[in-house]
Motif scaffolding. Sequence first.
Motif, PDB file in Angstrom:
ATOM      1  N   SER A   6       0.828  -1.195   0.000  1.00  0.00           N
ATOM      2  CA  SER A   6       0.000   0.000   0.000  1.00  0.00           C
ATOM      3  C   SER A   6       0.869   1.255   0.000  1.00  0.00           C
ATOM      4  N   LEU A   7       1.992   1.207   0.694  1.00  0.00           N
ATOM      5  CA  LEU A   7       2.920   2.337   0.691  1.00  0.00           C
ATOM      6  C   LEU A   7       3.516   2.530  -0.694  1.00  0.00           C
ATOM      7  N   GLU A   8       3.840   1.444  -1.362  1.00  0.00           N
ATOM      8  CA  GLU A   8       4.367   1.529  -2.730  1.00  0.00           C
ATOM      9  C   GLU A   8       3.322   2.112  -3.677  1.00  0.00           C
ATOM     10  N   GLU A   9       2.070   1.731  -3.489  1.00  0.00           N
ATOM     11  CA  GLU A   9       1.005   2.270  -4.332  1.00  0.00           C
ATOM     12  C   GLU A   9       0.830   3.764  -4.090  1.00  0.00           C
ATOM     13  N   ARG A  50       8.263  17.524  -3.920  1.00  0.00           N
ATOM     14  CA  ARG A  50       9.312  16.633  -4.412  1.00  0.00           C
ATOM     15  C   ARG A  50      10.249  16.235  -3.258  1.00  0.00           C
ATOM     16  N   ASN A  51      10.650  17.210  -2.471  1.00  0.00           N
ATOM     17  CA  ASN A  51      11.551  16.916  -1.354  1.00  0.00           C
ATOM     18  C   ASN A  51      10.915  15.987  -0.327  1.00  0.00           C
ATOM     19  N   ALA A  52       9.634  16.172  -0.073  1.00  0.00           N
ATOM     20  CA  ALA A  52       8.928  15.305   0.877  1.00  0.00           C
ATOM     21  C   ALA A  52       8.877  13.873   0.359  1.00  0.00           C
ATOM     22  N   ARG A  53       8.639  13.717  -0.945  1.00  0.00           N
ATOM     23  CA  ARG A  53       8.622  12.376  -1.537  1.00  0.00           C
ATOM     24  C   ARG A  53       9.995  11.723  -1.442  1.00  0.00           C
ATOM     25  N   ILE A  54      11.034  12.483  -1.720  1.00  0.00           N
ATOM     26  CA  ILE A  54      12.400  11.952  -1.636  1.00  0.00           C
ATOM     27  C   ILE A  54      12.730  11.543  -0.207  1.00  0.00           C
ATOM     28  N   GLN A  55      12.349  12.358   0.757  1.00  0.00           N
ATOM     29  CA  GLN A  55      12.591  12.022   2.168  1.00  0.00           C
ATOM     30  C   GLN A  55      11.864  10.738   2.560  1.00  0.00           C
ATOM     31  N   LEU A  56      10.624  10.606   2.124  1.00  0.00           N
ATOM     32  CA  LEU A  56       9.853   9.402   2.427  1.00  0.00           C
ATOM     33  C   LEU A  56      10.522   8.179   1.819  1.00  0.00           C
ATOM     34  N   GLU A  57      10.920   8.268   0.559  1.00  0.00           N
ATOM     35  CA  GLU A  57      11.591   7.140  -0.096  1.00  0.00           C
ATOM     36  C   GLU A  57      12.893   6.780   0.626  1.00  0.00           C
ATOM     37  N   ASN A  58      13.648   7.786   1.029  1.00  0.00           N
ATOM     38  CA  ASN A  58      14.902   7.529   1.748  1.00  0.00           C
ATOM     39  C   ASN A  58      14.660   6.842   3.092  1.00  0.00           C
ATOM     40  N   LYS A  59      13.636   7.268   3.805  1.00  0.00           N
ATOM     41  CA  LYS A  59      13.311   6.638   5.088  1.00  0.00           C
ATOM     42  C   LYS A  59      12.904   5.183   4.890  1.00  0.00           C
ATOM     43  N   ILE A  60      12.135   4.935   3.856  1.00  0.00           N
ATOM     44  CA  ILE A  60      11.713   3.557   3.561  1.00  0.00           C
ATOM     45  C   ILE A  60      12.937   2.704   3.247  1.00  0.00           C
ATOM     46  N   LEU A  61      13.851   3.235   2.439  1.00  0.00           N
ATOM     47  CA  LEU A  61      15.073   2.496   2.100  1.00  0.00           C
ATOM     48  C   LEU A  61      15.939   2.244   3.333  1.00  0.00           C
ATOM     49  N   GLU A  62      16.060   3.249   4.185  1.00  0.00           N
ATOM     50  CA  GLU A  62      16.844   3.091   5.416  1.00  0.00           C
ATOM     51  C   GLU A  62      16.253   1.998   6.301  1.00  0.00           C
ATOM     52  N   LYS A  63      14.939   2.020   6.454  1.00  0.00           N
ATOM     53  CA  LYS A  63      14.266   1.020   7.281  1.00  0.00           C
ATOM     54  C   LYS A  63      14.440  -0.374   6.688  1.00  0.00           C
ATOM     55  N   THR A  64      14.291  -0.479   5.378  1.00  0.00           N
ATOM     56  CA  THR A  64      14.450  -1.771   4.717  1.00  0.00           C
ATOM     57  C   THR A  64      15.869  -2.292   4.891  1.00  0.00           C
ATOM     58  N   ASN A 104      14.072 -20.486   3.647  1.00  0.00           N
ATOM     59  CA  ASN A 104      13.427 -19.774   4.761  1.00  0.00           C
ATOM     60  C   ASN A 104      14.006 -18.376   4.935  1.00  0.00           C
ATOM     61  N   ILE A 105      15.321 -18.257   4.818  1.00  0.00           N
ATOM     62  CA  ILE A 105      15.955 -16.936   4.940  1.00  0.00           C
ATOM     63  C   ILE A 105      15.481 -16.028   3.797  1.00  0.00           C
ATOM     64  N   LEU A 106      15.436 -16.564   2.595  1.00  0.00           N
ATOM     65  CA  LEU A 106      14.947 -15.782   1.452  1.00  0.00           C
ATOM     66  C   LEU A 106      13.498 -15.359   1.661  1.00  0.00           C
ATOM     67  N   GLY A 107      12.705 -16.254   2.240  1.00  0.00           N
ATOM     68  CA  GLY A 107      11.317 -15.907   2.562  1.00  0.00           C
ATOM     69  C   GLY A 107      11.232 -14.757   3.537  1.00  0.00           C
ATOM     70  N   SER A 108      12.120 -14.741   4.521  1.00  0.00           N
ATOM     71  CA  SER A 108      12.166 -13.619   5.474  1.00  0.00           C
ATOM     72  C   SER A 108      12.514 -12.320   4.789  1.00  0.00           C
ATOM     73  N   ILE A 109      13.453 -12.400   3.852  1.00  0.00           N
ATOM     74  CA  ILE A 109      13.861 -11.200   3.118  1.00  0.00           C
ATOM     75  C   ILE A 109      12.700 -10.690   2.257  1.00  0.00           C
ATOM     76  N   VAL A 110      12.027 -11.585   1.580  1.00  0.00           N
ATOM     77  CA  VAL A 110      10.892 -11.202   0.745  1.00  0.00           C
ATOM     78  C   VAL A 110       9.800 -10.545   1.580  1.00  0.00           C
ATOM     79  N   THR A 111       9.585 -11.049   2.774  1.00  0.00           N
ATOM     80  CA  THR A 111       8.573 -10.479   3.672  1.00  0.00           C
ATOM     81  C   THR A 111       8.922  -9.030   4.011  1.00  0.00           C
ATOM     82  N   ILE A 112      10.206  -8.756   4.233  1.00  0.00           N
ATOM     83  CA  ILE A 112      10.643  -7.397   4.562  1.00  0.00           C
ATOM     84  C   ILE A 112      10.475  -6.473   3.366  1.00  0.00           C
ATOM     85  N   LEU A 113      10.785  -7.003   2.208  1.00  0.00           N
ATOM     86  CA  LEU A 113      10.697  -6.159   0.992  1.00  0.00           C
ATOM     87  C   LEU A 113       9.253  -5.963   0.603  1.00  0.00           C
TER      88      LEU A 113
END
Length: 113
Positions: A6-9, A50-64, A104-113
């Motif tokens: 939903s965040l990606e959408e 634009r800056n707000a969108r970039i900040q949001l994307e950066n935060k998402i990447l940092e969290k991931t 199983n590890i790959l499944g965990s990674i997919v869940t995070i992404l």
Amino acid sequence: MAQNQSLEELLKKIREQEQRLDSTEIQLAFEKEPDQAKRRAFIKDRGSYRNARIQLENKILEKTAKNLKPLESQLEEGIKDLEISLRKLDNTVAILSKIENVTNILGSIVTIL
């Protein structure tokens, strides 16, 4: 994972709106605006958007990245163990176990992404 989707959408919609704000149609509409303060406000607000969108994307990447870091060493170790088992080919149960571990590890990674 549903939250990420939903965040990606929402990010997709934000990017589409940003493209629209950069469009010739919108640009011309504001160039025709007689009030110079409104024209300046549009440029300022469009940049802020634009800056707000970039900040949001950066935060998402940092969290991931933060969430993936602990799994990185587990995945490396799992792949190494599987590779050793595949070279030996003397224990099919071990190979199956190592495949399951890496999966199983790959499944965990997919869940995070």
